[in-house]
Design an enzyme around this catalytic site. Structure first.
Site, PDB file in Angstrom:
ATOM      1  N   SER B  98       0.840  -1.206   0.000  1.00 45.66           N
ATOM      2  CA  SER B  98       0.000   0.000   0.000  1.00 45.66           C
ATOM      3  C   SER B  98       0.869   1.247   0.000  1.00 45.66           C
ATOM      4  O   SER B  98       0.595   2.211  -0.727  1.00 45.66           O
ATOM      5  CB  SER B  98      -0.919   0.022   1.228  1.00 45.66           C
ATOM      6  OG  SER B  98      -1.789  -1.078   1.200  1.00 45.66           O
ATOM      7  N   THR B 139     -10.791  10.275  -0.230  1.00 50.05           N
ATOM      8  CA  THR B 139     -11.909   9.824   0.601  1.00 50.05           C
ATOM      9  C   THR B 139     -12.139  10.774   1.785  1.00 50.05           C
ATOM     10  O   THR B 139     -11.203  11.246   2.403  1.00 50.05           O
ATOM     11  CB  THR B 139     -11.606   8.407   1.128  1.00 50.05           C
ATOM     12  OG1 THR B 139     -11.498   7.535   0.006  1.00 50.05           O
ATOM     13  CG2 THR B 139     -12.683   7.898   2.070  1.00 50.05           C
ATOM     14  N   SER B 145     -17.476   5.792  -1.392  1.00 47.83           N
ATOM     15  CA  SER B 145     -17.790   5.321  -2.750  1.00 47.83           C
ATOM     16  C   SER B 145     -18.338   6.450  -3.627  1.00 47.83           C
ATOM     17  O   SER B 145     -18.433   6.297  -4.836  1.00 47.83           O
ATOM     18  CB  SER B 145     -18.814   4.180  -2.686  1.00 47.83           C
ATOM     19  OG  SER B 145     -18.235   3.049  -2.058  1.00 47.83           O
ATOM     20  N   ARG B 251      -5.225   0.649  -8.871  1.00 47.05           N
ATOM     21  CA  ARG B 251      -6.020  -0.592  -8.908  1.00 47.05           C
ATOM     22  C   ARG B 251      -5.326  -1.657  -9.758  1.00 47.05           C
ATOM     23  O   ARG B 251      -5.383  -2.843  -9.437  1.00 47.05           O
ATOM     24  CB  ARG B 251      -7.413  -0.292  -9.491  1.00 47.05           C
ATOM     25  CG  ARG B 251      -8.292   0.515  -8.574  1.00 47.05           C
ATOM     26  CD  ARG B 251      -9.492   1.078  -9.312  1.00 47.05           C
ATOM     27  NE  ARG B 251     -10.339   1.823  -8.396  1.00 47.05           N
ATOM     28  CZ  ARG B 251     -11.377   2.570  -8.774  1.00 47.05           C
ATOM     29  NH1 ARG B 251     -11.693   2.667 -10.068  1.00 47.05           N
ATOM     30  NH2 ARG B 251     -12.102   3.206  -7.884  1.00 47.05           N
ATOM     31  N   LEU B 346      -4.091 -24.796   8.004  1.00 47.76           N
ATOM     32  CA  LEU B 346      -3.061 -24.782   9.038  1.00 47.76           C
ATOM     33  C   LEU B 346      -3.629 -24.978  10.439  1.00 47.76           C
ATOM     34  O   LEU B 346      -2.873 -24.997  11.420  1.00 47.76           O
ATOM     35  CB  LEU B 346      -2.250 -23.474   8.982  1.00 47.76           C
ATOM     36  CG  LEU B 346      -0.975 -23.576   8.135  1.00 47.76           C
ATOM     37  CD1 LEU B 346      -1.318 -23.632   6.649  1.00 47.76           C
ATOM     38  CD2 LEU B 346      -0.035 -22.422   8.413  1.00 47.76           C
ATOM     39  N   GLY B 347      -4.945 -25.120  10.524  1.00 50.32           N
ATOM     40  CA  GLY B 347      -5.556 -25.344  11.826  1.00 50.32           C
ATOM     41  C   GLY B 347      -5.178 -24.227  12.788  1.00 50.32           C
ATOM     42  O   GLY B 347      -5.114 -23.049  12.419  1.00 50.32           O
ATOM     43  N   GLU B 371      -9.797   1.579  -2.684  1.00 50.35           N
ATOM     44  CA  GLU B 371      -9.601   1.741  -4.140  1.00 50.35           C
ATOM     45  C   GLU B 371     -10.794   1.201  -4.921  1.00 50.35           C
ATOM     46  O   GLU B 371     -10.640   0.551  -5.945  1.00 50.35           O
ATOM     47  CB  GLU B 371      -8.332   1.018  -4.592  1.00 50.35           C
ATOM     48  CG  GLU B 371      -7.103   1.460  -3.859  1.00 50.35           C
ATOM     49  CD  GLU B 371      -6.368   2.576  -4.557  1.00 50.35           C
ATOM     50  OE1 GLU B 371      -6.761   2.936  -5.679  1.00 50.35           O
ATOM     51  OE2 GLU B 371      -5.419   3.095  -3.968  1.00 50.35           O
ATOM     52  N   THR B 373     -14.711  -0.392  -3.694  1.00 51.97           N
ATOM     53  CA  THR B 373     -15.056  -1.618  -2.961  1.00 51.97           C
ATOM     54  C   THR B 373     -15.379  -2.753  -3.939  1.00 51.97           C
ATOM     55  O   THR B 373     -15.610  -2.516  -5.126  1.00 51.97           O
ATOM     56  CB  THR B 373     -16.287  -1.398  -2.062  1.00 51.97           C
ATOM     57  OG1 THR B 373     -17.413  -1.174  -2.918  1.00 51.97           O
ATOM     58  CG2 THR B 373     -16.111  -0.196  -1.132  1.00 51.97           C
TER      59      THR B 373
END
Lengths: 245, 392
Positions: B98, B139, B145, B251, B346-347, B371, B373
């Site tokens: 990021s 944002t 959005s 994106r 992997l429990g 980026e 939804t």
């Protein structure tokens, strides 16, 4: 300072090794090849020395065209230029003869290799090159410094270390500790695009050895547990099954 | 975390579609991640701290502006190289990716694409080396959005403008030196401007208590009558297409990055299934585990083909925003599903920091949201194929 670093193209250390059905050749399909890690150490130290004192580092590789990504990586790490001897490397003598033939009139102050390649682990090339060029060769070197025309080298020996001085030119094979291998950075990768990579043809070399066949180590057999008080059973197994006593 | 034994997965021999230089770039970043990121990342994620010491390394491997021309300090590389770098960085951690995405696509890209020559020269070389870090403000608390509803705005005041408003969920905000901010001018047009740390009235409070992207710093951008010189405004770009251009680039990188996270989860689960014994044999020999692994590698392979083709289109400048949306949506969802399945394989060990899976899984909950939804990208595809707008 003018240094030649000889690099091998070897299977990545995590490769699963397979041989052809007639057991005469190594199956390369799907195998990732890398610069021999010991050669990478030699390359890094050569770069450190020339960065500090000025000079050039040429990498030389004996191999066919498919090995060029490995050579390009050496250029991306920082080598000045590269030479590929266009031939599949048959054995250590063949490779050493090619290196010596190329290097003999180039005036290198030092020729460096790794202590051994991690595929065939022969450890012969550096000494052979020294012999063929009539130069001192010092193998399995842990520390390498150069001042003027003299190299100071350290080798690990039984119970301690050995410090050697030697006038240039010389041949050195490197081991862990001499330098920390570098990861190519973006600038290096970009500049590698335009660095010279010259291809030369191999010289004729007589075949002194032949590979008869390859075998994988036998699979390890299952462990058998014997009860702590069953001495007779243990002796029986060691005698009759393992045939160790 | 246990030693990083990651090996790439290439079921359809996709490497043959890459150039020698692509492979060298990818392998170099992979090596760097193994050496400098994997050994420390779990600890930083657990402590919710960004490892600032890796910034220099990120710059050196080319993660900052790889496709920006070399004359501005970038790599001058193609879009597939950019994708491969993002893939390998996210294989290490989505939070680190990021940081690189923001720097490259949301800060360097708009300055290069929309900025003046002075702006390019002032910021891009320092951003490429990591000497300067950037963030991106689009944002807002009430506009996620629906970015066109933004309320952050500026007013003309002679040789400068007065900026007011607030941005939220901003990666890199707490330590960024500059912010590319999108705000409305007096005509209500969305404009981009570069706000610098130190400008009076500009603050960047950190967002705490995240369960996701914990090794990445997130914060707010607060503008309280900030005087921004007019020379910091992008001169011509107006409207939502400005920020959306940046998002297209980011994106695209995320579509590749998600493959990295997915491969790391698959690789971990595959190795675990070969080593972990139950009922006297490796669990990889049981059908239910094989179903999971077989589906994982199938989905990874499909995603690899999708992104490679998208990369070719992007190199030819033919990739549409809707095509990028499809890849981002598909690949992030794919990675998230794989992380969940791998975690199950992997429990109990899957929930610990000994393995990277749970960290990837939590990270991907952000990646599936930011980026654009998962749902919004579906509507973009929907609108693209039907011609009807279902957003409003």
């Amino acid at each position: 300072m003018k240094i030649l670093v000889c690099i091998s193209n070897v299977p990545d250390t995590t490769t699963k090794i397979n041989f052809s059905d007639d057991a005469k050749s190594f199956v390369t399909a799907g195998v990732q090849f890398i610069i021999n890690p010991y050669d990478e150490i030699a390359l890094t130290r050569a770069l450190e020395l020339t960065e500090a004192q000025g000079g050039t580092v040429t990498v030389l590789h004996v191999g066919d065209a498919s090995t060029e990504p490995t050579i390009r990586k050496a250029l991306a790490i920082g080598a000045t230029d590269a030479v590929r001897v266009n031939a599949a490397p048959r054995d250590a003598y063949f490779v050493a003869k090619q290196i010596a033939a190329y290097a003999k009139d180039q005036g290198f102050d030092m020729i460096m290799t790794g202590r051994e390649s991690i595929d065939y682990n022969g450890s012969q090339v550096a000494s052979m090159v020294g012999e063929l060029l009539d130069q001192p060769s010092i193998s399995i070197v842990k520390v390498l410094n150069v001042e003027g025309t003299t190299a100071t080298l350290e080798r690990e020996i039984e119970g301690g270390k050995e410090v050697i001085t030697c006038p240039l030119p010389l041949v050195v094979s490197a081991t862990e500790g001499m330098a920390e291998a570098r990861i190519p950075n973006m600038r290096g990768i970009m500049s590698a695009r335009t660095k010279p990579l010259t291809t030369i043809e191999a010289i004729e070399v007589p075949s002194l050895q032949q590979f008869v066949k390859y075998d994988k180590p036998a699979a390890r057999s299952q462990v058998k547990l014997v009860a702590a008080d069953d001495v007779k059973g243990l002796v029986d197994l060691l005698h009759n099954e393992a045939k160790a006593i | 975390m246990a030693k990083d034994r990651f090996q790439g997965h290439d079921y359809y021999l996709m490497d043959e579609l890459l150039t020698e230089e692509h492979r060298l770039i990818r392998d170099s970043v992979r090596e760097w991640i193994k050496r400098d990121v994997s050994p420390i990342i779990e600890d930083y994620a657990q402590r919710a701290e960004f490892p600032t010491q890796i910034i220099k390394g990120l710059a050196e491997v080319g993660a900052f502006g790889p496709y920006i021309p070399a004359e501005y300090g970038g790599g001058g590389l193609d879009q597939i190289s950019y994708g491969l770098i993002m893939q390998e960085v996210e294989r290490g951690d989505s939070g680190v990716r990021s940081t690189a995405s923001v720097q490259s696509s949301l800060v360097m890209y708009p300055i290069y694409t929309y900025g003046t020559e002075e702006q390019r020269k002032k910021y891009l070389p320092k951003l490429a080396t990591g000497e300067m870090m950037g963030c991106f403000g689009l944002t807002e608390p009430d506009h996620g959005s629906n970015p066109s509803g933004m309320t952050t705005h500026f007013k003309d005041a002679g040789d400068h403008v007065i900026l007011n408003g607030a941005k939220m969920w901003i990666s890199n905000a707490p330590f960024a030196d500059i912010a590319v901010v999108w705000a409305k001018d007096e005509n209500g047009d969305i404009r981009g401007l570069v706000v610098e740390r130190g400008m009076e009235g500009f603050s960047t409070p950190e967002t705490h208590n995240k369960w996701s992207l914990r090794a990445s710093a997130t914060g707010e951008l607060v503008f309280d009558n900030v005087k921004v010189p007019k020379a910091n405004i992008f001169p011509t770009i107006k409207g939502l297409k400005g920020p959306l251009g940046c998002l297209n680039s980011a994106r695209y990188g995320i579509a590749w990055g998600a493959i990295g996270a997915a491969m790391d989860c698959y690789d971990t689960a595959l190795r675990y299934s070969q080593e972990r014994q139950q009922f006297g044999r490796p669990i990889g020999g049981f059908q239910l585990q094989q179903k999971k692994l077989a589906e994982m590698i199938t989905e990874i392979t499909k995603a690899q083909l999708l992104t490679w083709r998208l990369g070719v289109l992007k190199n030819e400048n033919r990739a549409t925003p809707a095509q990028i949306s499809m890849a981002k949506r598909n690949n992030v969802n794919m990675a998230l599903q794989i992380a969940r399945e791998a975690r199950q394989m992997l429990g109990g060990m899957g929930i610990t920091g000994e393995y990277p899976i749970m960290r990837h899984m939590m990270n991907l909950e952000s990646v599936v949201t930011y980026e654009g939804t998962h749902d919004i990208h579906l509507l973009i595809t929907g609108m693209d194929v039907t011609g009807f707008n279902a957003f409003t």
